[in-house]
Design an enzyme around this catalytic site. Structure first.
Site, mmCIF file in Angstrom:
data_model
loop_
_atom_site.group_PDB
_atom_site.id
_atom_site.type_symbol
_atom_site.label_atom_id
_atom_site.label_comp_id
_atom_site.label_asym_id
_atom_site.label_seq_id
_atom_site.Cartn_x
_atom_site.Cartn_y
_atom_site.Cartn_z
ATOM 1 N N LYS A 179 78.769 -8.921 -120.701
ATOM 2 C CA LYS A 179 79.416 -7.903 -121.532
ATOM 3 C C LYS A 179 79.895 -8.596 -122.798
ATOM 4 O O LYS A 179 80.462 -9.684 -122.743
ATOM 5 C CB LYS A 179 80.591 -7.264 -120.777
ATOM 6 C CG LYS A 179 81.432 -6.316 -121.652
ATOM 7 C CD LYS A 179 82.450 -5.522 -120.839
ATOM 8 C CE LYS A 179 83.456 -4.819 -121.747
ATOM 9 N NZ LYS A 179 84.456 -4.023 -121.012
ATOM 10 N N LYS A 228 93.752 2.243 -126.682
ATOM 11 C CA LYS A 228 94.603 1.561 -125.709
ATOM 12 C C LYS A 228 96.051 1.525 -126.193
ATOM 13 O O LYS A 228 96.315 1.657 -127.389
ATOM 14 C CB LYS A 228 94.125 0.112 -125.532
ATOM 15 C CG LYS A 228 92.866 -0.045 -124.698
ATOM 16 C CD LYS A 228 92.557 -1.518 -124.501
ATOM 17 C CE LYS A 228 91.251 -1.740 -123.776
ATOM 18 N NZ LYS A 228 91.273 -1.307 -122.363
ATOM 19 N N ASP A 272 87.212 -9.523 -124.365
ATOM 20 C CA ASP A 272 86.244 -8.606 -123.761
ATOM 21 C C ASP A 272 84.782 -9.025 -123.963
ATOM 22 O O ASP A 272 83.865 -8.294 -123.594
ATOM 23 C CB ASP A 272 86.488 -7.179 -124.281
ATOM 24 C CG ASP A 272 86.289 -6.122 -123.200
ATOM 25 O OD1 ASP A 272 86.214 -6.502 -122.024
ATOM 26 O OD2 ASP A 272 86.181 -4.938 -123.558
ATOM 27 N N GLU A 277 83.740 1.560 -122.220
ATOM 28 C CA GLU A 277 82.614 1.283 -123.106
ATOM 29 C C GLU A 277 81.693 0.172 -122.591
ATOM 30 O O GLU A 277 80.507 0.171 -122.885
ATOM 31 C CB GLU A 277 83.132 0.900 -124.510
ATOM 32 C CG GLU A 277 83.546 -0.567 -124.698
ATOM 33 C CD GLU A 277 84.680 -1.019 -123.775
ATOM 34 O OE1 GLU A 277 85.472 -0.159 -123.359
ATOM 35 O OE2 GLU A 277 84.769 -2.219 -123.475
ATOM 36 N N ARG A 327 80.486 -0.560 -119.637
ATOM 37 C CA ARG A 327 79.378 -0.091 -118.801
ATOM 38 C C ARG A 327 78.321 0.641 -119.636
ATOM 39 O O ARG A 327 77.141 0.619 -119.296
ATOM 40 C CB ARG A 327 79.916 0.790 -117.670
ATOM 41 C CG ARG A 327 80.554 2.065 -118.131
ATOM 42 C CD ARG A 327 81.403 2.719 -117.050
ATOM 43 N NE ARG A 327 82.695 2.054 -116.912
ATOM 44 C CZ ARG A 327 83.633 2.438 -116.035
ATOM 45 N NH1 ARG A 327 83.411 3.453 -115.223
ATOM 46 N NH2 ARG A 327 84.782 1.790 -115.967
HETATM 47 N N1 BES Z 1 87.791 -4.147 -121.243
HETATM 48 C C1 BES Z 1 88.373 -3.214 -120.365
HETATM 49 C C2 BES Z 1 88.682 -3.795 -118.995
HETATM 50 C C3 BES Z 1 89.754 -4.851 -118.952
HETATM 51 C C4 BES Z 1 91.067 -4.515 -118.736
HETATM 52 C C5 BES Z 1 89.404 -6.185 -119.065
HETATM 53 C C6 BES Z 1 92.035 -5.502 -118.688
HETATM 54 C C7 BES Z 1 90.381 -7.169 -119.002
HETATM 55 C C8 BES Z 1 91.703 -6.823 -118.807
HETATM 56 C C9 BES Z 1 87.452 -2.016 -120.169
HETATM 57 O O1 BES Z 1 86.596 -1.719 -121.218
HETATM 58 C C10 BES Z 1 88.323 -0.827 -119.978
HETATM 59 O O2 BES Z 1 89.024 -0.482 -120.880
HETATM 60 N N2 BES Z 1 88.264 -0.233 -118.779
HETATM 61 C C11 BES Z 1 89.049 0.906 -118.459
HETATM 62 C C12 BES Z 1 88.143 1.918 -117.809
HETATM 63 C C13 BES Z 1 88.766 3.291 -117.631
HETATM 64 C C14 BES Z 1 88.997 3.946 -118.963
HETATM 65 C C15 BES Z 1 87.841 4.123 -116.788
HETATM 66 C C16 BES Z 1 90.157 0.452 -117.511
HETATM 67 O O3 BES Z 1 89.896 -0.382 -116.637
HETATM 68 O O4 BES Z 1 91.280 0.910 -117.666
HETATM 69 ZN ZN ZN Z 2 86.113 -3.337 -122.445
HETATM 70 ZN ZN ZN Z 3 87.525 -0.475 -122.704
#
Ligand code: BES
Ligand code: ZN
Ligand code: ZN
Length: 525
Positions: A292, A304, A315, A376, A378
């Site tokens: 990723k 966020k 990320d 994003e 995925r």
């Molecule tokens: N990059 C984040 C996941 C992440 C969170 C990595 C904390 C490292 C530390 C990912 O893109 C994300 O934002 N995922 C969301 C998905 C949700 C919106 C379904 C999440 O995990 O909150």
């Molecule tokens: Zn992310």
């Molecule tokens: Zn994200």
């Protein structure tokens, strides 16, 4: 960074001249005031040479031998070493390869505290610990080199000078057995490669997102290709080329970013023939490693929170691991074809940003309903995995900082592993164990597919419930790998060290996954 020399030498440790001689102590000895203690191994040889001063001091100071516990003594010229340190190994029953890696880290910290430039030490864990000399030397060296990592790019000269003033210059493992010494050399060499790759990945993750843009990742891929002596080839697709190739999912995420997105494909081949495996018609294994590569994840329009965004330069840690691995491939002499693939973009809430309700189409033809712009990773992986699967490799491994849910499940130190092929995943699990990186298998619960069904597209990018979020994300990815054997590592937790939990992983980017994949690559046949 000052270069540190790590060597192994056939010599009696009590004859070795150095600033600090480090021996060890298990926690199991009954050390009590007023009682004599019988020491064994390296520590007893040093103790004898010092006229039992060491045993005496241990008792007086109440040293138990807990892991990381230490004690330093001047030798007053009784042996060529200026000082002697005793380093605790913890309980014998808890001792394993990982202990040695941590001992390496403690040893480095001990050296710095004592301003020691040259250190001599013994094999840790080869006698009573029953480790092979090669493994023990590798783990010790990794512990030292990984703990010695500092990200100083933006620190002032004063700080840099101070850091190199305190740097350890030389570490020598001493043993009288020529066979052990020979085996250890290989271990040290492997550790140097592993650490170099990990440090490469850490540097990429730690660099601020305003510098570490998709274009900058491409620069790194180019440099690695240039240094590979023709063994690595590189293809880079810009936005227009991605459009031609039908990477609608990746481009959807990239829409909101001012930085140009790039799709990167590296190929390593052991022979310079340059032909893909299919064209050569040979049986060499072919492996695709996908990362990723969101160089900054703001969350997009569904932005966020302030605190959740703080560390989101991390990320692209999956792609950083891929580049770390490729940066050392030429040293490993592997006989397979290895593909490194990542789709690099920012996830930003610009005026052209993709929106909830949008439907994008991935390279394999499947449509995705965007329910959450912050899911994003995925969406970009839908195209990178489709692309990887189209190469028909024997295995795809992906590394992705994919879900906060995985951190809720496993905490900050453990990566989640998902697969459609348990046998291969077990091998990867074994490689992780050997590397000291913790991964744990989570299930692909088919009943949860329900949660990523969409009324208007083939799949939706976020589950209908928050529960099991790491699993629904993995199920989403599975839609894009077809029948190819595949392992997904969700490294959202361990890719970034919020605090120093492991003594050899300083705060910041950890390079997680790099060593596990390298170990895995060495062992598959
Ligand atoms: N990059 C984040 C996941 C992440 C969170 C990595 C904390 C490292 C530390 C990912 O893109 C994300 O934002 N995922 C969301 C998905 C949700 C919106 C379904 C999440 O995990 O909150
Ligand atoms: Zn992310
Ligand atoms: Zn994200």
């Amino acid at each position: 960074m000052t270069i540190m020399k790590i060597t192994v030498k056939k010599q009696n440790l009590i004859e070795f001249p150095c600033d600090l001689l480090v021996v060890n102590l298990f926690e199991d000895l009954p050390i009590q005031k007023g009682k004599r203690v019988t020491l064994g191994g390296g520590i007893s040889a040093v103790d004898k040479a010092l006229g039992q001063m060491l045993a005496h001091e241990l008792v007086e100071e109440g040293i138990k031998g807990k892991l990381g516990e230490n004690f330093v003594l001047h030798t007053h010229g009784k042996i060529p070493a200026k000082k002697v340190a005793v380093l605790g190994l913890g309980k014998r029953a808890d001792f394993n390869l990982e202990t040695v890696r941590r001992v390496g880290a403690h040893l480095l910290k001990l050296a710095k505290r004592n301003n020691a430039k040259r250190i001599g030490t013994i094999f840790h864990g080869v006698g009573i610990g029953k480790l092979a000399p090669c493994d023990a030397a590798r783990a010790l060296t990794e512990g030292v080199l990984l703990a010695n990592y500092e990200y100083l790019t933006y620190k002032g000269d004063e700080h840099k000078k101070e850091s190199s003033r305190r740097a350890l210059k030389e570490l020598t493992i001493l043993d009288l057995d020529a066979g052990k010494v020979r085996q250890a050399r290989q271990g040290i060499y492997e550790a140097e490669i592993n650490s170099q790759a990990t440090r490469y990945a850490r540097d990429l993750v730690n660099e601020p997102a305003s510098i570490m843009t998709p274009a900058h990742l491409v620069e790194h891929a180019r440099e690695i290709t240039k240094q590979s002596g023709g063994k690595i080839k590189l293809q880079v697709f810009d936005r227009a080329e991605c459009r031609r190739r039908g990477f609608g999912a990746f481009l959807g995420v990239a829409q909101g970013a001012a930085e140009e997105p790039y799709f990167v494909h590296l190929v390593y081949r052991s022979s310079k023939k340059g032909l893909p495996r299919s064209a050569r018609n040979d049986k060499n294994k072919c492996i695709a490693i996908v990362g990723k590569a969101i160089t900054f994840d703001s969350g997009g329009l569904q932005i966020k929170s302030d605190t959740a965004m703080e560390t989101m330069k991390l990320d692209m840690a999956g792609a950083a691991a891929v580049l770390g691995i490729f940066s050392v491939l030429k040293e490993l002499n592997l006989k397979y074809e290895i593909h490194g693939i990542f789709a690099a973009t920012e996830n930003m809430p610009g005026g052209r940003a993709y929106k909830p309700g949008d439907i994008v189409r991935a390279m394999n033809g499947k449509t995705i309903e965007i329910v959450h712009t912050d899911a994003e990773g995925r969406v970009t992986l839908a195209d990178s995995l489709s692309y990887a699967a189209a190469l028909k490799p024997d295995l795809i491994v992906d590394l992705a900082t994919l879900t906060g849910a995985c951190m809720v499940a496993l905490g900050e130190e453990v990566g989640g592993m998902f697969t459609n092929n348990d046998k291969l995943a077990l091998k990867l699990g074994a490689a992780a164990k050997q590397s000291g990186e913790q991964v744990w298998m989570l299930p692909m619960v088919s009943e949860y597919r329900e949660f990523i069904k969409s009324p208007v597209a083939d799949v939706r990018n976020s589950g209908k419930t928050r529960y099991g979020g790491a699993i629904t994300a993995a199920l989403f990815l599975q839609e894009f790998v077809g029948k190819v054997p595949w392992i997904h590592l969700d490294i959202a937790g361990p890719a970034w060290a919020e605090r120093e939990i492991l003594p050899y992983v300083p705060v910041g980017g950890s390079g997680f996954g790099t060593r596990t994949i390298l170990e895995f690559l060495k062992n598959i046949k």
